[in-house]
Design a protein around this motif. Structure first.
Motif, PDB file in Angstrom:
ATOM      1  N   PRO A  85       0.821  -1.212   0.000  1.00 45.37           N
ATOM      2  CA  PRO A  85       0.000   0.000   0.000  1.00 45.37           C
ATOM      3  C   PRO A  85       0.861   1.271   0.000  1.00 45.37           C
ATOM      4  O   PRO A  85       1.886   1.338   0.676  1.00 45.37           O
ATOM      5  CB  PRO A  85      -0.796  -0.088   1.304  1.00 45.37           C
ATOM      6  N   ALA A  86       0.428   2.255  -0.782  1.00 43.35           N
ATOM      7  CA  ALA A  86       1.054   3.584  -0.843  1.00 43.35           C
ATOM      8  C   ALA A  86       2.545   3.513  -1.179  1.00 43.35           C
ATOM      9  O   ALA A  86       3.322   4.375  -0.768  1.00 43.35           O
ATOM     10  CB  ALA A  86       0.821   4.359   0.450  1.00 43.35           C
ATOM     11  N   THR A  87       2.947   2.489  -1.940  1.00 42.88           N
ATOM     12  CA  THR A  87       4.341   2.314  -2.347  1.00 42.88           C
ATOM     13  C   THR A  87       4.392   2.154  -3.859  1.00 42.88           C
ATOM     14  O   THR A  87       3.607   1.396  -4.428  1.00 42.88           O
ATOM     15  CB  THR A  87       4.951   1.068  -1.672  1.00 42.88           C
ATOM     16  N   VAL A  88       5.310   2.875  -4.497  1.00 42.63           N
ATOM     17  CA  VAL A  88       5.524   2.726  -5.933  1.00 42.63           C
ATOM     18  C   VAL A  88       6.972   2.347  -6.186  1.00 42.63           C
ATOM     19  O   VAL A  88       7.861   2.600  -5.368  1.00 42.63           O
ATOM     20  CB  VAL A  88       5.163   4.015  -6.717  1.00 42.63           C
ATOM     21  N   ASP A  89       7.184   1.738  -7.333  1.00 43.04           N
ATOM     22  CA  ASP A  89       8.515   1.303  -7.755  1.00 43.04           C
ATOM     23  C   ASP A  89       8.999   2.238  -8.857  1.00 43.04           C
ATOM     24  O   ASP A  89       8.301   2.441  -9.846  1.00 43.04           O
ATOM     25  CB  ASP A  89       8.426  -0.132  -8.272  1.00 43.04           C
ATOM     26  N   VAL A  90      10.177   2.802  -8.695  1.00 43.04           N
ATOM     27  CA  VAL A  90      10.758   3.677  -9.711  1.00 43.04           C
ATOM     28  C   VAL A  90      11.807   2.895 -10.495  1.00 43.04           C
ATOM     29  O   VAL A  90      12.523   2.069  -9.930  1.00 43.04           O
ATOM     30  CB  VAL A  90      11.367   4.963  -9.077  1.00 43.04           C
ATOM     31  N   GLY A  91      11.859   3.135 -11.787  1.00 43.47           N
ATOM     32  CA  GLY A  91      12.837   2.451 -12.616  1.00 43.47           C
ATOM     33  C   GLY A  91      13.149   3.244 -13.861  1.00 43.47           C
ATOM     34  O   GLY A  91      12.506   4.257 -14.153  1.00 43.47           O
ATOM     35  N   TYR A  92      14.124   2.768 -14.616  1.00 41.58           N
ATOM     36  CA  TYR A  92      14.549   3.462 -15.825  1.00 41.58           C
ATOM     37  C   TYR A  92      15.281   2.494 -16.727  1.00 41.58           C
ATOM     38  O   TYR A  92      15.786   1.462 -16.291  1.00 41.58           O
ATOM     39  CB  TYR A  92      15.477   4.636 -15.480  1.00 41.58           C
ATOM     40  N   ARG A  93      15.313   2.822 -17.987  1.00 41.64           N
ATOM     41  CA  ARG A  93      16.094   2.078 -18.975  1.00 41.64           C
ATOM     42  C   ARG A  93      16.518   3.102 -20.022  1.00 41.64           C
ATOM     43  O   ARG A  93      15.669   3.709 -20.672  1.00 41.64           O
ATOM     44  CB  ARG A  93      15.261   0.970 -19.611  1.00 41.64           C
ATOM     45  N   LEU A  94      17.817   3.289 -20.154  1.00 40.54           N
ATOM     46  CA  LEU A  94      18.330   4.313 -21.069  1.00 40.54           C
ATOM     47  C   LEU A  94      19.171   3.711 -22.181  1.00 40.54           C
ATOM     48  O   LEU A  94      19.875   2.722 -21.976  1.00 40.54           O
ATOM     49  CB  LEU A  94      19.178   5.333 -20.302  1.00 40.54           C
ATOM     50  N   ASN A  95      19.103   4.343 -23.352  1.00 37.25           N
ATOM     51  CA  ASN A  95      19.984   3.993 -24.453  1.00 37.25           C
ATOM     52  C   ASN A  95      21.421   4.138 -23.999  1.00 37.25           C
ATOM     53  O   ASN A  95      21.747   5.055 -23.226  1.00 37.25           O
ATOM     54  CB  ASN A  95      19.761   4.928 -25.645  1.00 37.25           C
ATOM     55  N   ARG A  96      22.280   3.296 -24.502  1.00 34.60           N
ATOM     56  CA  ARG A  96      23.693   3.351 -24.110  1.00 34.60           C
ATOM     57  C   ARG A  96      24.303   4.721 -24.388  1.00 34.60           C
ATOM     58  O   ARG A  96      25.143   5.204 -23.633  1.00 34.60           O
ATOM     59  CB  ARG A  96      24.473   2.253 -24.820  1.00 34.60           C
ATOM     60  N   GLY A  97      23.882   5.377 -25.455  1.00 30.68           N
ATOM     61  CA  GLY A  97      24.393   6.710 -25.775  1.00 30.68           C
ATOM     62  C   GLY A  97      24.037   7.766 -24.737  1.00 30.68           C
ATOM     63  O   GLY A  97      24.637   8.836 -24.700  1.00 30.68           O
ATOM     64  N   ALA A  98      23.057   7.471 -23.881  1.00 31.54           N
ATOM     65  CA  ALA A  98      22.637   8.411 -22.836  1.00 31.54           C
ATOM     66  C   ALA A  98      23.320   8.131 -21.499  1.00 31.54           C
ATOM     67  O   ALA A  98      23.150   8.883 -20.544  1.00 31.54           O
ATOM     68  CB  ALA A  98      21.118   8.360 -22.661  1.00 31.54           C
ATOM     69  N   TRP A  99      24.086   7.052 -21.422  1.00 26.60           N
ATOM     70  CA  TRP A  99      24.762   6.702 -20.167  1.00 26.60           C
ATOM     71  C   TRP A  99      25.851   7.714 -19.847  1.00 26.60           C
ATOM     72  O   TRP A  99      26.490   8.283 -20.728  1.00 26.60           O
ATOM     73  CB  TRP A  99      25.383   5.318 -20.265  1.00 26.60           C
ATOM     74  N   GLY A 100      26.071   7.931 -18.564  1.00 29.40           N
ATOM     75  CA  GLY A 100      27.165   8.781 -18.106  1.00 29.40           C
ATOM     76  C   GLY A 100      26.899  10.272 -18.219  1.00 29.40           C
ATOM     77  O   GLY A 100      27.804  11.069 -18.000  1.00 29.40           O
ATOM     78  N   LYS A 101      25.679  10.653 -18.516  1.00 25.77           N
ATOM     79  CA  LYS A 101      25.334  12.073 -18.667  1.00 25.77           C
ATOM     80  C   LYS A 101      24.511  12.606 -17.498  1.00 25.77           C
ATOM     81  O   LYS A 101      24.103  13.761 -17.509  1.00 25.77           O
ATOM     82  CB  LYS A 101      24.571  12.286 -19.974  1.00 25.77           C
ATOM     83  N   GLY A 102      24.224  11.747 -16.528  1.00 30.58           N
ATOM     84  CA  GLY A 102      23.431  12.177 -15.384  1.00 30.58           C
ATOM     85  C   GLY A 102      21.930  12.099 -15.603  1.00 30.58           C
ATOM     86  O   GLY A 102      21.155  12.460 -14.715  1.00 30.58           O
ATOM     87  N   TYR A 103      21.498  11.628 -16.774  1.00 27.62           N
ATOM     88  CA  TYR A 103      20.062  11.546 -17.054  1.00 27.62           C
ATOM     89  C   TYR A 103      19.341  10.593 -16.111  1.00 27.62           C
ATOM     90  O   TYR A 103      18.216  10.874 -15.683  1.00 27.62           O
ATOM     91  CB  TYR A 103      19.810  11.078 -18.487  1.00 27.62           C
ATOM     92  N   ALA A 104      19.952   9.456 -15.799  1.00 23.22           N
ATOM     93  CA  ALA A 104      19.283   8.468 -14.948  1.00 23.22           C
ATOM     94  C   ALA A 104      18.972   9.060 -13.576  1.00 23.22           C
ATOM     95  O   ALA A 104      17.864   8.918 -13.065  1.00 23.22           O
ATOM     96  CB  ALA A 104      20.133   7.205 -14.815  1.00 23.22           C
ATOM     97  N   THR A 105      19.935   9.742 -12.996  1.00 24.46           N
ATOM     98  CA  THR A 105      19.720  10.371 -11.689  1.00 24.46           C
ATOM     99  C   THR A 105      18.702  11.506 -11.798  1.00 24.46           C
ATOM    100  O   THR A 105      17.801  11.627 -10.963  1.00 24.46           O
ATOM    101  CB  THR A 105      21.059  10.890 -11.120  1.00 24.46           C
ATOM    102  N   GLU A 106      18.825  12.328 -12.814  1.00 25.51           N
ATOM    103  CA  GLU A 106      17.931  13.475 -13.012  1.00 25.51           C
ATOM    104  C   GLU A 106      16.474  13.027 -13.151  1.00 25.51           C
ATOM    105  O   GLU A 106      15.582  13.563 -12.484  1.00 25.51           O
ATOM    106  CB  GLU A 106      18.380  14.214 -14.273  1.00 25.51           C
ATOM    107  N   GLY A 107      16.233  12.035 -13.980  1.00 26.89           N
ATOM    108  CA  GLY A 107      14.873  11.545 -14.178  1.00 26.89           C
ATOM    109  C   GLY A 107      14.328  10.817 -12.964  1.00 26.89           C
ATOM    110  O   GLY A 107      13.155  10.972 -12.609  1.00 26.89           O
ATOM    111  N   THR A 108      15.175  10.041 -12.299  1.00 28.43           N
ATOM    112  CA  THR A 108      14.730   9.311 -11.114  1.00 28.43           C
ATOM    113  C   THR A 108      14.380  10.275  -9.986  1.00 28.43           C
ATOM    114  O   THR A 108      13.347  10.113  -9.316  1.00 28.43           O
ATOM    115  CB  THR A 108      15.810   8.297 -10.676  1.00 28.43           C
ATOM    116  N   ARG A 109      15.200  11.270  -9.754  1.00 30.09           N
ATOM    117  CA  ARG A 109      14.884  12.269  -8.716  1.00 30.09           C
ATOM    118  C   ARG A 109      13.551  12.949  -8.996  1.00 30.09           C
ATOM    119  O   ARG A 109      12.739  13.161  -8.094  1.00 30.09           O
ATOM    120  CB  ARG A 109      15.986  13.317  -8.644  1.00 30.09           C
ATOM    121  N   MET A 110      13.326  13.311 -10.265  1.00 30.80           N
ATOM    122  CA  MET A 110      12.085  13.978 -10.615  1.00 30.80           C
ATOM    123  C   MET A 110      10.889  13.078 -10.327  1.00 30.80           C
ATOM    124  O   MET A 110       9.888  13.530  -9.762  1.00 30.80           O
ATOM    125  CB  MET A 110      12.110  14.380 -12.091  1.00 30.80           C
TER     126      MET A 110
END
Length: 181
Positions: A85-110
């Motif tokens: 109850p009242a719990t959600v799961d956050v996840g992501y999957r990024l293209n390899r070309g997007a790795w290392g740019k901080g997008y994963a952290t930026e999107g997850t925080r949002m």
């Protein structure tokens, strides 16, 4: 939904090829299935499942992530319902070309902020294989904290499965206090 550099939107029926390309990269799939997702599986199961969540769980789902500058597809971020109850799961999957740019952290925080402010959840969780050190680092930078390690049986285990799965989480009280890892 937007971050400083990304725009998130719902997937649509025309997005099959984006998902096929993403799930065809064996490095992207390394800690997930270890193999490419067949196009017919994306057409018949993956994309319809994503679209179904939008209707069944308002505010939740898997969202296509595009760069604000130029509109390039970088992958997806998701908030999924859980059995808790009242719990959600956050996840992501990024293209390899997007790795290392901080997008994963930026999107997850949002999405974590969105979950607490808009959806009024009490807890956000995420999980990965224990050996997926890059994802674990994203979870920590996003404010999630290690909560547990467990082992599952798989008939066809991926390399590293023997080290278990890990869960990271943040609760509302910790998030409101700004006490992020």
């Amino acid at each position: 939904m937007e971050t400083e550099r990304l725009r998130l939107r719902r997937f649509g029926a025309d997005d099959v090829e984006l998902l096929v390309e993403l799930d065809s990269d064996l490095e992207v799939m390394r800690f997930l299935t270890g193999e490419a997702t067949p196009r017919e599986v994306i057409v018949r199961e993956v994309l319809p499942g994503m679209l179904r969540v939008y209707g069944e769980h308002p505010g939740l789902g898997t969202f296509a992530a595009e760069e604000k500058d130029g509109g390039a597809f970088v992958g997806w971020f998701g908030l999924q319902p859980t059995a808790r109850p009242a719990t959600v799961d956050v996840g992501y999957r990024l293209n390899r070309g997007a790795w290392g740019k901080g997008y994963a952290t930026e999107g997850t925080r949002m999405l974590i902020d969105y979950a607490f402010t808009e959806l009024k959840v009490d807890r956000v969780v995420a999980d990965t294989m224990a050996v997926n050190h890059r994802s674990r680092a994203v979870m920590r930078r996003s404010g999630l904290r290690f909560t547990r390690l467990w082992h599952e049986h798989f008939d066809d285990p991926l390399p590293g499965t023997e080290f278990g799965e890990v869960e990271y989480a943040i609760d509302r009280r910790t998030w409101e206090a700004g006490d992020r890892a």
